[in-house]
Motif scaffolding. Structure first.
Motif, PDB file in Angstrom:
ATOM      1  N   GLU A  48       0.838  -1.196   0.000  1.00 22.55           N
ATOM      2  CA  GLU A  48       0.000   0.000   0.000  1.00 22.55           C
ATOM      3  C   GLU A  48       0.878   1.253   0.000  1.00 22.55           C
ATOM      4  O   GLU A  48       1.894   1.316   0.698  1.00 22.55           O
ATOM      5  CB  GLU A  48      -0.916   0.027   1.223  1.00 22.55           C
ATOM      6  CG  GLU A  48      -2.126  -0.863   1.103  1.00 22.55           C
ATOM      7  CD  GLU A  48      -3.158  -0.581   2.190  1.00 22.55           C
ATOM      8  OE1 GLU A  48      -2.853   0.212   3.114  1.00 22.55           O
ATOM      9  OE2 GLU A  48      -4.256  -1.145   2.122  1.00 22.55           O
ATOM     10  N   THR A  50       1.500   5.229   0.902  1.00 22.61           N
ATOM     11  CA  THR A  50       1.059   6.277   1.816  1.00 22.61           C
ATOM     12  C   THR A  50       0.586   7.458   0.972  1.00 22.61           C
ATOM     13  O   THR A  50       0.918   7.548  -0.221  1.00 22.61           O
ATOM     14  CB  THR A  50       2.209   6.729   2.720  1.00 22.61           C
ATOM     15  OG1 THR A  50       3.222   7.348   1.902  1.00 22.61           O
ATOM     16  CG2 THR A  50       2.815   5.563   3.487  1.00 22.61           C
ATOM     17  N   PRO A  51      -0.172   8.389   1.538  1.00 21.44           N
ATOM     18  CA  PRO A  51      -0.538   9.586   0.775  1.00 21.44           C
ATOM     19  C   PRO A  51       0.694  10.322   0.238  1.00 21.44           C
ATOM     20  O   PRO A  51       0.678  10.832  -0.890  1.00 21.44           O
ATOM     21  CB  PRO A  51      -1.305  10.422   1.799  1.00 21.44           C
ATOM     22  CG  PRO A  51      -1.899   9.417   2.739  1.00 21.44           C
ATOM     23  CD  PRO A  51      -0.851   8.342   2.859  1.00 21.44           C
ATOM     24  N   ARG A  54       2.002   8.372  -2.856  1.00 22.33           N
ATOM     25  CA  ARG A  54       1.192   8.562  -4.063  1.00 22.33           C
ATOM     26  C   ARG A  54       1.429   9.946  -4.656  1.00 22.33           C
ATOM     27  O   ARG A  54       1.587  10.090  -5.877  1.00 22.33           O
ATOM     28  CB  ARG A  54      -0.286   8.357  -3.733  1.00 22.33           C
ATOM     29  CG  ARG A  54      -1.180   8.645  -4.915  1.00 22.33           C
ATOM     30  CD  ARG A  54      -2.550   8.070  -4.761  1.00 22.33           C
ATOM     31  NE  ARG A  54      -3.423   8.464  -5.863  1.00 22.33           N
ATOM     32  CZ  ARG A  54      -4.520   7.824  -6.211  1.00 22.33           C
ATOM     33  NH1 ARG A  54      -4.879   6.728  -5.556  1.00 22.33           N
ATOM     34  NH2 ARG A  54      -5.266   8.250  -7.210  1.00 22.33           N
ATOM     35  N   LYS A  68      -6.832   1.169  -6.259  1.00 19.96           N
ATOM     36  CA  LYS A  68      -7.111   1.364  -4.839  1.00 19.96           C
ATOM     37  C   LYS A  68      -5.972   2.196  -4.215  1.00 19.96           C
ATOM     38  O   LYS A  68      -5.569   3.211  -4.768  1.00 19.96           O
ATOM     39  CB  LYS A  68      -7.283   0.016  -4.146  1.00 19.96           C
ATOM     40  CG  LYS A  68      -8.427  -0.819  -4.692  1.00 19.96           C
ATOM     41  CD  LYS A  68      -8.571  -2.132  -3.947  1.00 19.96           C
ATOM     42  CE  LYS A  68      -9.724  -2.945  -4.487  1.00 19.96           C
ATOM     43  NZ  LYS A  68      -9.876  -4.254  -3.800  1.00 19.96           N
ATOM     44  N   ASN A  69      -5.461   1.757  -3.065  1.00 11.81           N
ATOM     45  CA  ASN A  69      -4.329   2.440  -2.430  1.00 11.81           C
ATOM     46  C   ASN A  69      -3.012   1.710  -2.667  1.00 11.81           C
ATOM     47  O   ASN A  69      -2.005   1.998  -2.013  1.00 11.81           O
ATOM     48  CB  ASN A  69      -4.564   2.567  -0.915  1.00 11.81           C
ATOM     49  CG  ASN A  69      -5.733   3.474  -0.593  1.00 11.81           C
ATOM     50  OD1 ASN A  69      -5.939   4.489  -1.246  1.00 11.81           O
ATOM     51  ND2 ASN A  69      -6.503   3.096   0.414  1.00 11.81           N
TER      52      ASN A  69
END
Length: 221
Positions: A48, A50-51, A54, A68-69
């Protein structure tokens, strides 16, 4: 040309604390199961983002089409090597750097429901049992380009080839935990020939009895 990037945290090895033996494990792919297919792949899954991670990918490499993430997205091929080097750093500021979340999800939830004439499979472990593993980083490996041009990932597209990088980990636990995992129809121990059947991760392999396929995220060189 556009390419799809996929970064995974997977655990293909189990170290038995009682005797130091390494067992290579594979788990049924839940998506394939729900379609009626038998495909065994590595335990774990996509990392995944992290903000921060991304945003960095969007601004630095113009990454798009995020799934998705997850660290699954599309970039221009000219950025491929730089992006791969970025993910080799395993920086938790940008993305998830270990597979415990995915391991717990796969081993403790009902991912294999009853379909057609095939009975469902109960959760493999309890959450408390899954938390008894130690998870240790083993290596990072970049998957070779698939021989057929398309790998076993469900997101593969012929017009947008995928390039994948895996951080591999070792699960460390007791013989009791290993035996309970292998008692489930959802988990198998792979032989050397089964590992080799994916030809270093360049194609789909097969189990020794020919009854199930092995994903190309197994047996990476």
């Amino acid at each position: 040309m556009k390419v799809r990037i996929s970064i995974g945290n997977i655990a293909t090895r189990f170290l038995d604390t009682s005797n130091g033996k390494i067992t290579h494990l594979a788990i049924l792919n839940s998506g394939a199961w729900k379609k009626g297919d038998l495909l065994f792949g590595a335990i774990g899954g996509a990392a995944e983002l992290t903000p921060t991670g991304r945003t960095y990918l969007e601004k630095t490499y113009r990454a798009t089409d995020f799934y998705k993430n997850d660290a699954r997205f599309i970039i221009d091929e000219q950025h491929l090597d730089m992006v791969m080097r970025f993910f080799q750093m395993r920086d938790p500021l940008f993305f998830e750097i270990e597979p415990l979340r995915e391991i717990i999800e796969e081993l403790t939830t009902t991912e294999f429901p009853t379909i057609s004439e095939r009975p469902g499979i109960l959760p493999i472990l309890t959450t408390s049992e899954a938390l008894r593993f130690d998870i240790v980083y083993h290596r990072t490996v970049r998957q070779p380009i698939p021989k057929m041009g398309v790998g076993t990932s469900p997101l593969e597209q012929k017009d947008v080839p995928s390039r994948r990088l895996f951080h591999e980990f070792t699960m460390i636990g007791s013989q009791e935990l290993l035996d309970k995992m292998l008692a489930s129809k959802a988990v198998i121990a792979l032989t050397e020939s089964e590992l080799a059947s994916t030809q270093g991760g360049t194609c789909k392999g097969t189990t020794a009895n020919g009854m199930a396929a092995i994903a190309d995220n197994i047996g990476l060189l």
